[in-house]
Structure formats: C-alpha cells, structure tokens
Design an enzyme around this catalytic site. Sequence first.
Site, short mmCIF file in Angstrom:
data_model
loop_
_atom_site.label_atom_id
_atom_site.label_comp_id
_atom_site.label_asym_id
_atom_site.label_seq_id
_atom_site.Cartn_x
_atom_site.Cartn_y
_atom_site.Cartn_z
N LYS A 54 -7.57 102.70 69.49
CA LYS A 54 -6.20 102.23 69.25
C LYS A 54 -6.19 100.72 68.97
O LYS A 54 -5.47 100.24 68.10
CB LYS A 54 -5.31 102.56 70.46
CG LYS A 54 -5.04 104.06 70.58
CD LYS A 54 -4.44 104.44 71.93
CE LYS A 54 -4.40 105.96 72.08
NZ LYS A 54 -4.01 106.40 73.43
N GLN A 98 -2.57 104.19 79.36
CA GLN A 98 -3.51 105.26 79.01
C GLN A 98 -3.64 106.26 80.16
O GLN A 98 -3.88 105.89 81.30
CB GLN A 98 -4.88 104.65 78.68
CG GLN A 98 -5.91 105.65 78.20
CD GLN A 98 -5.54 106.29 76.86
OE1 GLN A 98 -5.08 105.63 75.93
NE2 GLN A 98 -5.72 107.60 76.75
N ASP A 121 4.81 105.46 73.21
CA ASP A 121 4.09 106.71 73.48
C ASP A 121 5.08 107.85 73.76
O ASP A 121 4.70 109.01 73.86
CB ASP A 121 3.19 106.50 74.72
CG ASP A 121 1.79 107.01 74.49
OD1 ASP A 121 1.46 107.36 73.34
OD2 ASP A 121 1.01 107.04 75.46
#
Length: 290
Positions: A54, A98, A121
């Site tokens: 990412k 994450q 996200d």
Amino acid sequence: MTARIIDGKALAQQVRARIADDVAHLRAEHDVTPGLCAVLVGEDPASKVYVGMKHKATEAAGMLSRQIVLPDDTSQEDLERTVTDLNADEEIDGILVQLPLPDHLDARRVQELITPAKDVDALNPYTAGRLAIGDPTFLSCTPYGVLEILEHAGVEVAGSNVVIVGRSNLVGRPLSVMLTLKGRDATVTLAHSRTRDLGAVCRGADVIVAAAGQIGLITADMVSPGTTVIDVGTNRGEDGKLVGDVDFDGVVEVAEAITPVPGGVGPMTVTMLLQNTLEAARARRGLPRR
Ligand code: NDP
C-alpha cells in the site's frame, strides 16, 4: 469454449495512472497532496507485506504515505490515541489500521474511532450504515474493486442474478448492498456456509463472486455457460502459492469470463484504497470530483 480472462493487474495500472493524474492536478490547482497513514501493530509478516504494498502504491500515485508501526504489546489506549491524533492531523486524509490486530486489542472500537471523513477502508459502522441506507460515503476497497472489474469487463449487472458466496463484513455483505443500490439494480443472493445446495444456487447466476476463503469451492459443474466468475479468494495452497476459491482450470472451460488469482481482484483492492484517499482529500476541502 474457454472463458475470457479478466486482467485485474492491467485494469489496476490503468486506474492508478488516472488517479496519479488526478493527484497531480489536485496539487497543481489547489496545492493539496492527499495523505494516507497506515497503522501497523506487531510483526505479522503478511500484514507487513500488505502495508508495504500500500505504501509503494500510495507514493507511486504521488500521494503522501505515512506508516506508524507500533509494538506487539501496544495498549488499547495507546492505539486509540494514535488514531485520535490522526483524526486531527491536517496532512492525513485517509487512516488505515491494518488487520488483524493482536488478540488483546479491540479492532471494532478502533474502527469506530476513525473519523468518517477519513475512513478510507470503510470499516467504521457509520460508513457501513450509510451504505446500508443507500447513501454511501466510502465503499470498502475489495467490493469496490469488484464493481470496477465488472464495469470494465462490460458485465451488465442491472437485472442480473448475482450470487455472492461469503457474507463477511469485509467483502460479501457490503458487496451485496452495493450491487442492490438503485442504479446498479442487481438481484443478489448472499450465500454462506449454511446455504443449501450451493451448486444449484450458483447455476442460476449470471455472475458469481466467490469470497469464502475455501480453495476450489466453486467447480465447473456449479457454473452455467455465459456466467462471469469473480474470484476474491486469496488462499495459500499446499505448495505455498496463492490460489482462489474457484477451480480455475475447470471453470475457465465453462464460464464466459473469469478473474485469475493472482492478478484479478487483489490489485484492484489497493487501487480502490488510493481512489478513496483521493476522494477523501477532495471532500475534506469541499472540492468537487474531477
Ligand atoms: P471470512 O472468513 O470472514 O468469511 C468467509 C465467508 O465465506 C463466511 O460468510 C462463510 O460463511 C463463507 N463460507 C465459508 N465456507 C463456505 C462454504 N463451504 N460454502 C459457502 N460459504 C462458505 O472471509 P473474508 O470475507 O475476510 O475473505 C474471504 C476470502 O477473500 C479469503 O480468501 C480472503 O483471503 C479473501 N480476501 C481477498 C481480498 C483481496 O484483496 N483479493 C481482500 C479480502 C479478502 P459463514 O458466514 O456461514 O461462516
């Protein structure tokens, strides 16, 4: 007949080039550089790889990429403080924590803390709720990538029967909502481990999206000719190689179109994270979409 192979990698490159172009314009015209911060807790090797991918993609798009790496024994309080600080950080438009987090940490509480304006996200319940009432803000990245793939492949979802296998909050459930929104208008069946006769359900589909995390779950006898098969599954085979949920070699002989693993949905997931970060940067400053 052999199915058309949908090249997710090539599509991702195309979309990322367009995003980089949009970022360059945003910088030139408004002096704005979109910023994404990934928070990684602990040493999970797969998570490190994902955060690294990412980071590279974010920088390649001309955005600011920041990473905060916290030790394995970080307290809930410290992690929450990190997120709260990022909520107030003017340089940062998108926050990504994450997953998975170490067991002692409460991921749900952390996700709830991310301010909706930076929830790129799309895992905050507020963001999920906005989608559920048909007024979405950010779309979660993997389902968003699936939508892009279907559109790019010229698959008409309006009025079609779409069977999604897997009902997780990360993939299947939000995708089912996205596909049934007015304007997309698919008829969706959301299948799961308690679904009776999955084969029969899948044979009635114009589009199958496999997101169960089970190697070889979707076999050729479950697919009718003319069906598009999107394989979200990302599993490690016995030989350590990445494999999807679809028995590719069998299904490719029956389906109309199919995504491979790797090189299908995976590259689009990171791409849509960049797209969300770009959208967040614009929206926070009241700038219209280009
Ligand atoms: P989860 O484990 O959270 O959910 C799996 C879902 O599949 C559940 O709803 C489960 O049903 C269902 N399921 C499991 N076995 C069967 C079966 N035999 N028949 C029908 N349904 C079944 O997984 P995720 O959604 O997080 O991930 C799914 C897959 O997608 C994984 O391989 C993951 O690695 C991959 N993935 C790939 C991404 C990418 O970027 N390419 C991003 C995210 C995920 P039930 O609810 O009844 O238990």
